[in-house]
Design a protein around this motif. Structure first.
Motif, PDB file in Angstrom:
ATOM      1  N   GLY A 293      17.918   2.745  -2.014  1.00  0.00           N
ATOM      2  CA  GLY A 293      18.896   2.856  -1.124  1.00  0.00           C
ATOM      3  C   GLY A 293      20.075   2.802  -0.795  1.00  0.00           C
ATOM      4  O   GLY A 293      20.618   3.736  -1.419  1.00  0.00           O
TER       5      GLY A 293
ATOM      6  N   ASP B 244      10.556   1.407  -5.775  1.00  0.00           N
ATOM      7  CA  ASP B 244      11.271   0.876  -4.553  1.00  0.00           C
ATOM      8  C   ASP B 244       9.663   0.740  -3.608  1.00  0.00           C
ATOM      9  O   ASP B 244       9.434   2.176  -3.547  1.00  0.00           O
ATOM     10  CB  ASP B 244      12.310   1.708  -4.064  1.00  0.00           C
ATOM     11  N   ASP B 245       8.970   0.351  -2.654  1.00  0.00           N
ATOM     12  CA  ASP B 245       8.264   0.198  -2.025  1.00  0.00           C
ATOM     13  C   ASP B 245       8.827   0.567  -0.206  1.00  0.00           C
ATOM     14  O   ASP B 245       7.424   0.950   0.721  1.00  0.00           O
ATOM     15  CB  ASP B 245       7.334  -1.333  -1.826  1.00  0.00           C
ATOM     16  N   ASP B 246       9.718   1.087   0.155  1.00  0.00           N
ATOM     17  CA  ASP B 246      10.142   1.388   1.227  1.00  0.00           C
ATOM     18  C   ASP B 246       9.849   3.199   1.329  1.00  0.00           C
ATOM     19  O   ASP B 246       9.995   2.963   0.524  1.00  0.00           O
ATOM     20  CB  ASP B 246      11.162   1.258   1.512  1.00  0.00           C
ATOM     21  N   HIS B 247      10.256   3.400   2.666  1.00  0.00           N
ATOM     22  CA  HIS B 247       9.996   4.624   2.902  1.00  0.00           C
ATOM     23  C   HIS B 247      11.785   5.145   3.996  1.00  0.00           C
ATOM     24  O   HIS B 247      11.714   4.026   4.783  1.00  0.00           O
ATOM     25  CB  HIS B 247       8.676   4.760   3.809  1.00  0.00           C
TER      26      HIS B 247
ATOM     27  N   ASP C 271      13.863   5.877   5.765  1.00  0.00           N
ATOM     28  CA  ASP C 271      14.124   6.028   7.761  1.00  0.00           C
ATOM     29  C   ASP C 271      14.901   6.883   7.938  1.00  0.00           C
ATOM     30  O   ASP C 271      15.628   6.855   7.173  1.00  0.00           O
ATOM     31  CB  ASP C 271      14.476   4.410   8.521  1.00  0.00           C
TER      32      ASP C 271
ATOM     33  N   ASN D 196      18.539   5.402   7.470  1.00  0.00           N
ATOM     34  CA  ASN D 196      18.789   4.922   6.100  1.00  0.00           C
ATOM     35  C   ASN D 196      20.110   6.348   5.528  1.00  0.00           C
ATOM     36  O   ASN D 196      20.687   6.097   5.094  1.00  0.00           O
ATOM     37  CB  ASN D 196      17.899   5.383   5.005  1.00  0.00           C
TER      38      ASN D 196
ATOM     39  N   ASN E  66       7.660   7.721   0.980  1.00  0.00           N
ATOM     40  CA  ASN E  66       8.712   6.031   0.269  1.00  0.00           C
ATOM     41  C   ASN E  66       9.394   6.517  -1.128  1.00  0.00           C
ATOM     42  O   ASN E  66      10.086   7.629  -1.420  1.00  0.00           O
ATOM     43  CB  ASN E  66       7.409   6.228  -1.083  1.00  0.00           C
ATOM     44  N   LYS E  67      10.641   6.206  -0.907  1.00  0.00           N
ATOM     45  CA  LYS E  67      11.863   6.254  -1.391  1.00  0.00           C
ATOM     46  C   LYS E  67      12.510   6.679  -2.938  1.00  0.00           C
ATOM     47  O   LYS E  67      13.156   6.891  -3.216  1.00  0.00           O
ATOM     48  CB  LYS E  67      12.519   4.739  -1.269  1.00  0.00           C
TER      49      LYS E  67
ATOM     50  N   ARG F 131       5.756  -2.694  -4.359  1.00  0.00           N
ATOM     51  CA  ARG F 131       6.179  -3.808  -4.558  1.00  0.00           C
ATOM     52  C   ARG F 131       6.052  -4.162  -6.425  1.00  0.00           C
ATOM     53  O   ARG F 131       4.754  -4.814  -6.154  1.00  0.00           O
ATOM     54  CB  ARG F 131       6.555  -4.517  -3.917  1.00  0.00           C
TER      55      ARG F 131
ATOM     56  N   CYS G 133      19.307  -4.097  -4.691  1.00  0.00           N
ATOM     57  CA  CYS G 133      17.911  -4.217  -3.583  1.00  0.00           C
ATOM     58  C   CYS G 133      18.980  -5.605  -2.718  1.00  0.00           C
ATOM     59  O   CYS G 133      20.258  -5.068  -2.708  1.00  0.00           O
ATOM     60  CB  CYS G 133      17.018  -5.300  -3.792  1.00  0.00           C
TER      61      CYS G 133
END
Length: 263
Positions: free
Chosen positions: A49, A71-74, A76, A79, A94-95, A118, A138
Motif C-alpha cells: 500500500g 498483500d491480500d487486498d485489491h 481501489d 488508494n 490484487n495489490k 493472507r 502494513c
C-alpha cells in the motif's frame, strides 16, 4: 557501528549491472561489494500500500535480487492518491500482483514473488526465515505483532514504518543482536481493539512516500552492510511542520516475545 548483515552470498555483476548500479558503486561506503550484496539479497515486504509502494520501488530500482510482496487486498480508486506502485487500470487487481507488474517493468533483472493471500502463521514463519530483511509496511497492529514474532523466531532484521494523518514513524529491530529490543518491547499488544487502517483517519500522500523511502534506505543499509541501522531509535515525523524527533528505547527484559531469547 556498521553491520554486514545479509545472509546471502555475494554475486558477480555483469557489465550491464555495473552500469545500471554505477551511482551506488561510486559511493565509497558501498562500492562493488556492497552492490553485490544488495543484488544477492532477499527482501520480504508485508503490504503493498502506501508504505510498500515507495519501499518496493526503491528496492527494485536498487537491484535487490529477490523481492517477495505479501498483500491480500485489491487496488481501489481511493488508494491511488498515495499508493504510487499501482495504476488506475489495475483497480480491482490484487495489490501484490499489481506491484509485481510495476516493479518488473522498472527492473526486469530481479526476481519478484507476489503473494496475494493472507499468510497463516506457519506460512509467515517460512517467508520470514527465507528473507534477509523484512519490511513491515502494513496498517494494523495484529499483523505487525505477527511479523515481529516471526522475525524474532527466525532472527531476521525488521524495518518498521507507520504513517497516518500527518504523523510518521520509523525504526529497525535486529534480533541477531543480543541486547536488541523487538516491536513488542516498544509497542505492547494492549489497545488493539481500537486499531484501524488509515482509511478511517486519512493520510497525507507524501508522508507515506517519505517513510516508505526511508524504510527502503534502512533495508539497503542492512543488506549491503553500509552505515548504521536505526536500532533502538524511533524516528517520529510531524509532516505539517516537517519536524523530526527521535526517541531512544531499550529491550524489555520481561518482553513475552524476545525476553526468552536472552534468558
Amino acid at each position: 557501528m556498521t553491520f554486514c548483515s545479509t545472509r546471502s552470498a555475494t554475486i558477480d555483476l555483469d557489465d550491464d549491472s555495473l552500469l545500471r548500479y554505477s551511482r551506488h558503486i561510486l559511493l565509497d561506503e558501498l562500492g562493488v561489494e556492497g552492490q553485490e550484496r544488495i543484488c544477492a539479497g532477499h527482501a520480504l515486504i508485508i503490504g503493498a500500500g502506501g508504505l510498500g509502494s515507495p519501499a518496493s520501488l526503491y528496492l527494485a530500482s536498487a537491484g535487490v535480487g529477490t523481492l517477495t510482496i505479501v498483500d491480500d487486498d485489491h487496488v481501489d480508486l481511493t488508494n491511488l492518491q498515495r499508493q504510487i506502485v499501482h495504476t488506475e487500470d489495475r483497480v480491482g487487481v490484487n495489490k501484490a500482483e499489481s506491484a509485481k507488474a510495476t516493479l518488473a517493468a522498472l527492473n526486469p533483472h530481479i526476481t519478484i514473488n507476489a503473494i496475494g493471500t493472507r499468510a497463516t502463521a506457519a506460512e509467515l514463519a517460512g517467508l520470514v526465515a527465507s528473507a534477509d530483511v523484512v519490511l513491515d509496511c502494513c496498517d494494523n497492529f495484529a499483523t505487525r505483532h505477527a511479523v515481529n514474532r516471526a522475525c524474532v523466531a527466525a532472527k531476521v532484521p525488521l524495518v518498521s514504518g507507520a504513517a497516518v494523518r500527518f504523523d510518521g514513524q520509523l525504526t529497525v529491530f535486529d534480533p541477531r543482536q543480543d541486547d536488541a529490543p523487538c516491536y513488542h518491547c516498544l509497542f505492547g499488544e494492549d489497545g488493539e481493539a481500537s486499531d484501524s487502517p488509515c482509511a478511517t483517519f486519512g493520510v497525507f500522500a507524501p508522508l507515506v512516500g517519505i517513510i516508505g523511502a526511508a524504510q527502503a534506505a534502512e533495508a539497503l543499509k542492512i543488506l549491503s552492510g553500509c552505515g548504521t541501522p536505526l536500532l533502538g531509535r524511533l524516528q517520529l515525523l510531524e509532516a505539517r511542520e516537517m519536524r523530526w524527533r527521535e526517541m531512544k528505547y531499550k529491550r524489555d527484559p520481561a518482553c513475552p516475545v524476545c525476553g526468552s531469547r536472552h534468558g
